[in-house]
Design a protein around this motif. Sequence first.
Motif, PDB file in Angstrom:
ATOM      1  N   SER A 227       0.841  -1.207   0.000  1.00 11.46           N
ATOM      2  CA  SER A 227       0.000   0.000   0.000  1.00 11.46           C
ATOM      3  C   SER A 227       0.878   1.260   0.000  1.00 11.46           C
ATOM      4  O   SER A 227       0.537   2.252  -0.643  1.00 11.46           O
ATOM      5  CB  SER A 227      -0.990  -0.009   1.168  1.00 11.46           C
ATOM      6  OG  SER A 227      -0.308   0.233   2.374  1.00 11.46           O
TER       7      SER A 227
ATOM      8  N   ASP B 297      -1.933  10.030   5.277  1.00 11.01           N
ATOM      9  CA  ASP B 297      -2.864   9.655   4.204  1.00 11.01           C
ATOM     10  C   ASP B 297      -3.259   8.178   4.253  1.00 11.01           C
ATOM     11  O   ASP B 297      -4.345   7.808   3.815  1.00 11.01           O
ATOM     12  CB  ASP B 297      -2.262   9.984   2.825  1.00 11.01           C
ATOM     13  CG  ASP B 297      -2.242  11.486   2.574  1.00 11.01           C
ATOM     14  OD1 ASP B 297      -2.815  12.231   3.404  1.00 11.01           O
ATOM     15  OD2 ASP B 297      -1.649  11.922   1.580  1.00 11.01           O
ATOM     16  N   LEU B 298      -2.352   7.331   4.747  1.00  6.57           N
ATOM     17  CA  LEU B 298      -2.676   5.896   4.791  1.00  6.57           C
ATOM     18  C   LEU B 298      -3.102   5.444   6.196  1.00  6.57           C
ATOM     19  O   LEU B 298      -3.302   4.252   6.427  1.00  6.57           O
ATOM     20  CB  LEU B 298      -1.482   5.063   4.314  1.00  6.57           C
ATOM     21  CG  LEU B 298      -1.042   5.259   2.858  1.00  6.57           C
ATOM     22  CD1 LEU B 298       0.193   4.424   2.555  1.00  6.57           C
ATOM     23  CD2 LEU B 298      -2.167   4.887   1.895  1.00  6.57           C
TER      24      LEU B 298
ATOM     25  N   ILE C   3       2.720  10.173   4.111  1.00  8.28           N
ATOM     26  CA  ILE C   3       2.386   8.757   3.921  1.00  8.28           C
ATOM     27  C   ILE C   3       1.615   8.263   5.146  1.00  8.28           C
ATOM     28  O   ILE C   3       0.557   7.636   5.022  1.00  8.28           O
ATOM     29  CB  ILE C   3       3.669   7.911   3.721  1.00  8.28           C
ATOM     30  CG1 ILE C   3       4.403   8.355   2.457  1.00  8.28           C
ATOM     31  CG2 ILE C   3       3.323   6.423   3.637  1.00  8.28           C
ATOM     32  CD1 ILE C   3       5.803   7.755   2.298  1.00  8.28           C
TER      33      ILE C   3
ATOM     34  N   LYS D  71       2.324   1.519  -3.564  1.00  9.38           N
ATOM     35  CA  LYS D  71       1.263   1.931  -4.493  1.00  9.38           C
ATOM     36  C   LYS D  71       0.936   3.410  -4.321  1.00  9.38           C
ATOM     37  O   LYS D  71       0.696   4.120  -5.292  1.00  9.38           O
ATOM     38  CB  LYS D  71      -0.002   1.109  -4.244  1.00  9.38           C
ATOM     39  CG  LYS D  71      -0.266   0.078  -5.316  1.00  9.38           C
ATOM     40  CD  LYS D  71      -1.618  -0.561  -5.143  1.00  9.38           C
ATOM     41  CE  LYS D  71      -1.949  -1.372  -6.376  1.00  9.38           C
ATOM     42  NZ  LYS D  71      -3.117  -2.210  -6.214  1.00  9.38           N
ATOM     43  N   TYR D  72       0.931   3.844  -3.070  1.00  7.31           N
ATOM     44  CA  TYR D  72       0.653   5.252  -2.770  1.00  7.31           C
ATOM     45  C   TYR D  72       1.700   6.143  -3.455  1.00  7.31           C
ATOM     46  O   TYR D  72       1.361   7.133  -4.111  1.00  7.31           O
ATOM     47  CB  TYR D  72       0.671   5.438  -1.255  1.00  7.31           C
ATOM     48  CG  TYR D  72       0.609   6.862  -0.775  1.00  7.31           C
ATOM     49  CD1 TYR D  72      -0.610   7.533  -0.670  1.00  7.31           C
ATOM     50  CD2 TYR D  72       1.774   7.540  -0.412  1.00  7.31           C
ATOM     51  CE1 TYR D  72      -0.657   8.842  -0.224  1.00  7.31           C
ATOM     52  CE2 TYR D  72       1.732   8.845   0.038  1.00  7.31           C
ATOM     53  CZ  TYR D  72       0.516   9.498   0.122  1.00  7.31           C
ATOM     54  OH  TYR D  72       0.469  10.791   0.555  1.00  7.31           O
TER      55      TYR D  72
ATOM     56  N   ARG E 299       6.474  12.383  -1.882  1.00  2.12           N
ATOM     57  CA  ARG E 299       5.754  12.530  -0.611  1.00  2.12           C
ATOM     58  C   ARG E 299       6.724  12.418   0.568  1.00  2.12           C
ATOM     59  O   ARG E 299       7.767  11.774   0.458  1.00  2.12           O
ATOM     60  CB  ARG E 299       4.696  11.434  -0.481  1.00  2.12           C
ATOM     61  CG  ARG E 299       3.547  11.564  -1.470  1.00  2.12           C
ATOM     62  CD  ARG E 299       2.615  12.692  -1.047  1.00  2.12           C
ATOM     63  NE  ARG E 299       1.372  12.662  -1.774  1.00  2.12           N
ATOM     64  CZ  ARG E 299       1.109  13.431  -2.823  1.00  2.12           C
ATOM     65  NH1 ARG E 299       2.035  14.248  -3.276  1.00  2.12           N
ATOM     66  NH2 ARG E 299      -0.068  13.373  -3.411  1.00  2.12           N
TER      67      ARG E 299
ATOM     68  N   CYS F 162       1.186   6.047  -7.294  1.00  2.00           N
ATOM     69  CA  CYS F 162       0.045   6.822  -7.805  1.00  2.00           C
ATOM     70  C   CYS F 162       0.214   8.322  -7.606  1.00  2.00           C
ATOM     71  O   CYS F 162      -0.410   9.114  -8.309  1.00  2.00           O
ATOM     72  CB  CYS F 162      -1.250   6.376  -7.140  1.00  2.00           C
ATOM     73  SG  CYS F 162      -1.707   4.686  -7.553  1.00  2.00           S
ATOM     74  N   ALA F 163       1.041   8.720  -6.621  1.00  4.46           N
ATOM     75  CA  ALA F 163       1.192  10.151  -6.326  1.00  4.46           C
ATOM     76  C   ALA F 163       1.878  10.852  -7.500  1.00  4.46           C
ATOM     77  O   ALA F 163       2.825  10.335  -8.072  1.00  4.46           O
ATOM     78  CB  ALA F 163       2.025  10.325  -5.063  1.00  4.46           C
TER      79      ALA F 163
END
Length: 376
Positions: A18, A38-39, A35, A21-22, A30, A25-26
């Motif tokens: 995750s 947001d997660l 991180i 992937k974060y 970051r 996709c960003a």
Amino acid sequence: MTELAETITERRRQTRKSIYKYLFCAETSRSKQEIASDLSLSMPTVHQNLSELFQAGFIRRDGMQQSTGGRRAMRLTIAENVRFAVGVSITEDRLRFLAVNLRMQEIAYKNVKLDVSEVNAIGLRLSEELETFLNENGLNRTKLLGVGIAIPAVINVELGKIALAPTLHLKDISLSEITKYLNYPFYVSNDATSGGYAEWYTQPEQNRMAYLSLEGGVGGAVLLNGAPYEGDNRRSGEFGHMCIEPNGLICKCGKRGCLEAYCSASRISDDLGITLEEFFEGLELQNPSYRALWHDLLLHLSIGINNIRMALDCDVILGGFLTQYLEPYLSEIRRIAAELNTFDNNADYIKLCRYPKRASTLGVALYFINEFIENI
Ligand SMILES: [Zn+2]
């Protein structure tokens, strides 16, 4: 391993994925704090996972940012060049090779002319040209995730067969004829399905879509929840062979009146003995026969699109290389389609794709990028 230990390992793997992937996709890099927030993860968890990803070489620093407390926060992003994938498309007259990094950025491209007679011995040629492509571009084979091959064909993966490929004049041949000389992991898919996948992958918020590919042949794909809907015989989305004009023009499949016979790029280029550029130049100069032909193509295209909308009630994305020329005509296509439609007052559901060029090679290479992310 005990069941509990397995569950913990799996949970840790999911967390690592995750985070990756974060970052994947960003749009920009970051910070650790972003991180975590947001997660909804704790800072120690984020720290631990980032250390593992760093150690594996899968993420990298991307500059620093001044934080409010005066301390500089480290910015992070994925290490996009740590792996790459190759997509190959086979058409009746060309082999196209595209190498992309993990950010789906092109790192090399080549197209090779193919003689019609070579289609039967395509496997060896493909493998040789692939090696040349890798050599010419100095691509490191140890970083190669795999080679995706997009073919304009109905493919039966379980039986390992190409059931039918009208534009390549192939029927009922073994896939191994194409793949047996390859020294890398490979994946074979229908070209339009691959193109649709590339479009969906970059807009995952789009839950369902129909993709209509307009190239030398006409094909398509139906994507539901991000996966192609294949149907009973993997022939879903074969929009090119919908009959839109009974007893109409003859199609390469042998039937009459198919959408492909009316809307393929070949109809306005190869069949006239000119290039697409020449056709559109002539159209702009008001060449009367080009204008009549183009109007006929747009009319039948709109009929086909409206039928797709009627059957599936979702956005219809126009793809394939012909789409590069469609923007000036989009409002006309929408107008005709809206007039034909019982329910919609407008046809804003018709959209142009993001990747009119190289979508199928990109999409089929994406298979390996996606697999890499899923298994990180
Ligand atoms: Zn047909």
